[in-house]
Design a protein around this motif. Structure first.
Motif, short mmCIF file in Angstrom:
data_model
loop_
_atom_site.label_atom_id
_atom_site.label_comp_id
_atom_site.label_asym_id
_atom_site.label_seq_id
_atom_site.Cartn_x
_atom_site.Cartn_y
_atom_site.Cartn_z
N MET A 113 14.50 6.20 12.85
CA MET A 113 14.71 6.65 11.47
C MET A 113 14.39 8.13 11.32
N GLY A 114 13.34 8.59 12.02
CA GLY A 114 12.99 10.00 11.92
C GLY A 114 14.09 10.90 12.45
N LEU A 115 14.83 10.41 13.43
CA LEU A 115 15.90 11.21 14.03
C LEU A 115 17.15 11.20 13.17
N LEU A 116 17.47 10.06 12.57
CA LEU A 116 18.77 9.88 11.92
C LEU A 116 18.74 9.92 10.40
N ILE A 117 17.54 9.98 9.81
CA ILE A 117 17.42 10.06 8.36
C ILE A 117 16.71 11.36 7.99
N ASN A 118 17.29 12.10 7.10
CA ASN A 118 16.70 13.37 6.67
C ASN A 118 15.75 13.11 5.50
N ASP A 119 14.49 12.80 5.84
CA ASP A 119 13.52 12.48 4.79
C ASP A 119 12.12 12.70 5.33
N ASP A 120 11.15 12.68 4.43
CA ASP A 120 9.75 12.85 4.78
C ASP A 120 9.27 11.69 5.66
N LEU A 121 8.42 12.01 6.65
CA LEU A 121 7.97 11.00 7.59
C LEU A 121 7.16 9.90 6.90
N GLN A 122 6.40 10.23 5.87
CA GLN A 122 5.64 9.22 5.15
C GLN A 122 6.57 8.24 4.44
N ARG A 123 7.66 8.72 3.87
CA ARG A 123 8.62 7.83 3.22
C ARG A 123 9.31 6.94 4.26
N ILE A 124 9.59 7.49 5.42
CA ILE A 124 10.16 6.69 6.49
C ILE A 124 9.16 5.64 6.96
N ASN A 125 7.90 6.01 7.01
CA ASN A 125 6.87 5.05 7.41
C ASN A 125 6.78 3.90 6.40
N ALA A 126 6.98 4.20 5.13
CA ALA A 126 6.97 3.14 4.10
C ALA A 126 8.10 2.15 4.35
N GLY A 173 0.80 -1.21 0.00
CA GLY A 173 0.00 0.00 0.00
C GLY A 173 0.84 1.27 0.00
N TYR A 174 2.05 1.18 0.53
CA TYR A 174 2.97 2.33 0.59
C TYR A 174 4.04 2.28 -0.50
N ARG A 175 3.80 1.52 -1.55
CA ARG A 175 4.85 1.31 -2.55
C ARG A 175 5.28 2.61 -3.24
N ARG A 176 4.37 3.56 -3.38
CA ARG A 176 4.73 4.84 -4.03
C ARG A 176 5.79 5.58 -3.23
N GLU A 177 5.66 5.55 -1.90
CA GLU A 177 6.63 6.24 -1.04
C GLU A 177 7.96 5.52 -0.96
N ARG A 196 -4.28 3.39 3.14
CA ARG A 196 -5.16 4.45 2.64
C ARG A 196 -5.30 5.57 3.66
N LEU A 197 -5.42 5.20 4.93
CA LEU A 197 -5.59 6.20 5.98
C LEU A 197 -4.27 6.93 6.27
N GLY A 198 -3.21 6.16 6.41
CA GLY A 198 -1.92 6.73 6.83
C GLY A 198 -1.30 7.66 5.81
N ARG A 199 -1.45 7.34 4.54
CA ARG A 199 -0.82 8.16 3.50
C ARG A 199 -1.43 9.55 3.42
N GLY A 200 -2.66 9.72 3.91
CA GLY A 200 -3.30 11.02 3.84
C GLY A 200 -3.01 11.91 5.03
N LEU A 201 -2.26 11.41 6.01
CA LEU A 201 -1.99 12.19 7.21
C LEU A 201 -0.77 13.08 7.02
#
Length: 254
Positions: free
Chosen positions: A169-182, A62-66, A226-231
């Motif tokens: 990952m949020g602390l040590l990787i400089n990237d969008d949180l949704q991409r980190i969630n993927a 479901g998160y393949r785009r990120e 579906r829910l998480g990607r919209g947050l």
């Protein structure tokens, strides 16, 4: 298992698959239900791990785009997750749970603090890295070590494992949180899958419970994506903190 008990387990699987994809901590939904229908604790834990594998895979799809452009990062962190998962599964079979029961709420609480202060800490780390050299795109050895330990915990029990992943990952990787969630969803699938393969050969499990959770979690994985990607990032952090706090309360009360 009665028809109503089976329905409860399946619904719990849907809830776990949904919340695992968005944040993590789905085990805190399914594990108590499995205990309530009469499974012994270790059997419930093993059955739960096996059943959540399809949900983790479904959430990752479901998160393949990120996930685009993160191949190297995923491969590096997947190796750490695999090693940690097998070690944690072995610990579940060989060691008593008392020590882990004491440290788990502390780990989750620390992860929540990191999630809350992550934007400010991350900016400070980026400034220091710019002063001293280029930032590591994959978090470097510190993240690899932290993710190995987090995956070890995930192979052992896994409640709120996703919260810990997102904090590190949020602390040590400089990237969008949704991409980190993927990436978190991919690692969750690897940890559950590796632990499941290990348990197939050395532990007792209930196939009915496994299948019911598997079906439910696969559906939940798509719902969660579906829910998480919209947050937006702020809302996603709020969900992480809410779920993590509930996890701490349940772990302490149990």
């Amino acid at each position: 298992m009665s028809i109503w008990e089976a329905l409860a387990v399946c619904v719990a699987g849907i809830g776990a698959g949904t919340i695992n994809t968005i944040v993590g901590s789905g085990t805190l939904i399914t594990f108590p239900v499995l205990l309530a229908v009469g499974l012994p604790p270790v059997t419930a834990n093993v059955s739960n791990t096996l059943g959540l594998v399809p949900g983790s895979i479904s959430g990752a799809i479901g998160y393949r785009r990120e996930l685009r452009g993160q191949r190297d990062r995923v491969l590096r962190l997947s190796a750490a997750a695999l090693v940690g998962a097998v070690a944690g599964a072995a610990l579940l079979i060989t060691l008593p749970s008392a020590a882990f029961d004491m440290i788990v709420p502390v780990l989750v609480a620390l992860a929540l603090v990191l999630v809350v202060v992550q934007p400010r800490l991350a900016r400070a780390i980026r400034r220091r890295e710019r002063d001293g050299g280029a930032a590591h795109p994959h978090g470097g050895p510190v993240l690899l070590g932290g993710m190995t330990l987090a995956s070890m915990y995930g192979g052992y029990f896994g409640a709120a494992q996703g919260v810990i992943y997102l904090a590190l990952m949020g602390l040590l990787i400089n990237d969008d949180l949704q991409r980190i969630n993927a990436v978190k969803n991919i690692l969750g699938a690897i940890v559950n899958g590796a632990a499941a393969v290990f348990f197939l050969f050395v532990a007792d499990f209930d196939w009915t419970a496994v299948l019911l959770i598997a079906v439910g979690s696969a559906v939940g994985g798509q719902l969660g994506a579906r829910l998480g990607r919209g947050l937006p990032p702020t809302a996603l952090r709020a969900v992480i903190v809410t779920v993590g706090t509930a996890a701490i309360i349940q772990l302490v009360l149990d």
